[in-house]
Design a protein around this motif. Sequence first.
Motif, PDB file in Angstrom:
ATOM      1  N   THR A  99       0.806  -1.217   0.000  1.00  0.00           N
ATOM      2  CA  THR A  99       0.000   0.000   0.000  1.00  0.00           C
ATOM      3  C   THR A  99       0.839   1.268   0.000  1.00  0.00           C
ATOM      4  O   THR A  99       0.383   2.324  -0.429  1.00  0.00           O
ATOM      5  N   ASP A 100       2.104   1.182   0.472  1.00  0.00           N
ATOM      6  CA  ASP A 100       2.986   2.346   0.477  1.00  0.00           C
ATOM      7  C   ASP A 100       3.754   2.507  -0.833  1.00  0.00           C
ATOM      8  O   ASP A 100       4.567   3.419  -0.957  1.00  0.00           O
ATOM      9  N   THR A 101       3.516   1.617  -1.794  1.00  0.00           N
ATOM     10  CA  THR A 101       4.142   1.734  -3.102  1.00  0.00           C
ATOM     11  C   THR A 101       3.174   2.416  -4.060  1.00  0.00           C
ATOM     12  O   THR A 101       2.086   2.854  -3.664  1.00  0.00           O
ATOM     13  N   ILE A 102       3.516   2.471  -5.333  1.00  0.00           N
ATOM     14  CA  ILE A 102       2.644   3.104  -6.322  1.00  0.00           C
ATOM     15  C   ILE A 102       1.312   2.365  -6.456  1.00  0.00           C
ATOM     16  O   ILE A 102       0.302   2.935  -6.856  1.00  0.00           O
ATOM     17  N   ILE A 103       1.305   1.082  -6.053  1.00  0.00           N
ATOM     18  CA  ILE A 103       0.065   0.305  -6.090  1.00  0.00           C
ATOM     19  C   ILE A 103      -0.991   0.906  -5.168  1.00  0.00           C
ATOM     20  O   ILE A 103      -2.195   0.822  -5.412  1.00  0.00           O
ATOM     21  N   GLY A 104      -0.527   1.567  -4.095  1.00  0.00           N
ATOM     22  CA  GLY A 104      -1.453   2.206  -3.161  1.00  0.00           C
ATOM     23  C   GLY A 104      -2.224   3.362  -3.769  1.00  0.00           C
ATOM     24  O   GLY A 104      -3.224   3.820  -3.204  1.00  0.00           O
ATOM     25  N   THR A 105      -1.794   3.857  -4.928  1.00  0.00           N
ATOM     26  CA  THR A 105      -2.509   4.964  -5.591  1.00  0.00           C
ATOM     27  C   THR A 105      -3.673   4.475  -6.441  1.00  0.00           C
ATOM     28  O   THR A 105      -4.489   5.280  -6.914  1.00  0.00           O
ATOM     29  N   LEU A 106      -3.766   3.145  -6.662  1.00  0.00           N
ATOM     30  CA  LEU A 106      -4.869   2.594  -7.450  1.00  0.00           C
ATOM     31  C   LEU A 106      -6.161   2.626  -6.638  1.00  0.00           C
ATOM     32  O   LEU A 106      -6.134   2.658  -5.405  1.00  0.00           O
ATOM     33  N   ASN A 107      -7.282   2.601  -7.334  1.00  0.00           N
ATOM     34  CA  ASN A 107      -8.555   2.544  -6.612  1.00  0.00           C
ATOM     35  C   ASN A 107      -8.752   1.143  -6.037  1.00  0.00           C
ATOM     36  O   ASN A 107      -8.039   0.195  -6.390  1.00  0.00           O
ATOM     37  N   ASP A 108      -9.726   1.010  -5.140  1.00  0.00           N
ATOM     38  CA  ASP A 108      -9.921  -0.252  -4.415  1.00  0.00           C
ATOM     39  C   ASP A 108     -10.160  -1.427  -5.354  1.00  0.00           C
ATOM     40  O   ASP A 108      -9.643  -2.531  -5.136  1.00  0.00           O
ATOM     41  N   HIS A 109     -10.942  -1.208  -6.397  1.00  0.00           N
ATOM     42  CA  HIS A 109     -11.280  -2.292  -7.326  1.00  0.00           C
ATOM     43  C   HIS A 109     -10.035  -2.801  -8.061  1.00  0.00           C
ATOM     44  O   HIS A 109      -9.784  -4.005  -8.129  1.00  0.00           O
ATOM     45  N   ASP A 110      -9.255  -1.867  -8.599  1.00  0.00           N
ATOM     46  CA  ASP A 110      -8.050  -2.252  -9.344  1.00  0.00           C
ATOM     47  C   ASP A 110      -7.014  -2.911  -8.429  1.00  0.00           C
ATOM     48  O   ASP A 110      -6.330  -3.857  -8.820  1.00  0.00           O
ATOM     49  N   ARG A 111      -6.941  -2.388  -7.208  1.00  0.00           N
ATOM     50  CA  ARG A 111      -5.978  -2.952  -6.262  1.00  0.00           C
ATOM     51  C   ARG A 111      -6.365  -4.386  -5.882  1.00  0.00           C
ATOM     52  O   ARG A 111      -5.519  -5.273  -5.838  1.00  0.00           O
ATOM     53  N   ALA A 112      -7.656  -4.601  -5.631  1.00  0.00           N
ATOM     54  CA  ALA A 112      -8.135  -5.942  -5.276  1.00  0.00           C
ATOM     55  C   ALA A 112      -7.907  -6.916  -6.429  1.00  0.00           C
ATOM     56  O   ALA A 112      -7.503  -8.077  -6.212  1.00  0.00           O
ATOM     57  N   HIS A 113      -8.134  -6.463  -7.659  1.00  0.00           N
ATOM     58  CA  HIS A 113      -7.913  -7.313  -8.831  1.00  0.00           C
ATOM     59  C   HIS A 113      -6.435  -7.689  -8.962  1.00  0.00           C
ATOM     60  O   HIS A 113      -6.103  -8.856  -9.212  1.00  0.00           O
ATOM     61  N   LEU A 114      -5.571  -6.710  -8.760  1.00  0.00           N
ATOM     62  CA  LEU A 114      -4.128  -6.954  -8.850  1.00  0.00           C
ATOM     63  C   LEU A 114      -3.673  -7.919  -7.765  1.00  0.00           C
ATOM     64  O   LEU A 114      -2.877  -8.831  -8.021  1.00  0.00           O
TER      65      LEU A 114
END
Length: 217
Positions: A99-114
Amino acid sequence: MGLSDHLGRFWHSSEPMFGVIMVICFTSILRTNVAIAESMVWRIIDAALACCIAWGLVDGIFYAWELNYDRKKMERLVALSKSQANEESALSLLDENLTDTIIGTLNDHDRAHLYSRLLERIRDVDVGRVPLKNSVITVLITFCLVVGTAVIVLSPFALIPQVSTALLLSNALGIALLFFVGYWREEGLQLRMKFRSGIMTALVALIITIVTVYLGG
């Protein structure tokens, strides 16, 4: 593996800063106590060098410890990903670490998919253990960065008999090293960005040094 693989780009470039700051803090005594400078110079140099040796060893051990700690977290994540019942725990651990990386900037849906795709990919990953050799190298790199910097900054006292002149050159070497560290750490290719990073690094380190000296550090 490069230096940054053992310590990270920021921290392995910060270790020389610690060395410079500690040496200048010690040698500043020679400026404020001119009357005893000649008789105390080698005691102060020995104390500064001893402090840097201790710092290099302790910091290196902590970095090696952190490498092993992070590897154990990877092992736990792989183990959790293999069981459907532990999927929530695995997703939570992924989020905690990413979450402290660039992945943390994604929205919840995209993050969950990733995260779901990642869990599918890492189930058969063999994390392995951190080789003892890597831990030893990590400690040695940290030690050499701190102590090597200290030796460079202290070298004028071994070469120049006059303490005031040696102190002036020592401080100049310290500032030059701080600038070089900042210049090198900047990943941008533009010279303007590299020079700005070098100047800011030297300035911040000098401010820290001044504050430390006046606080009695």
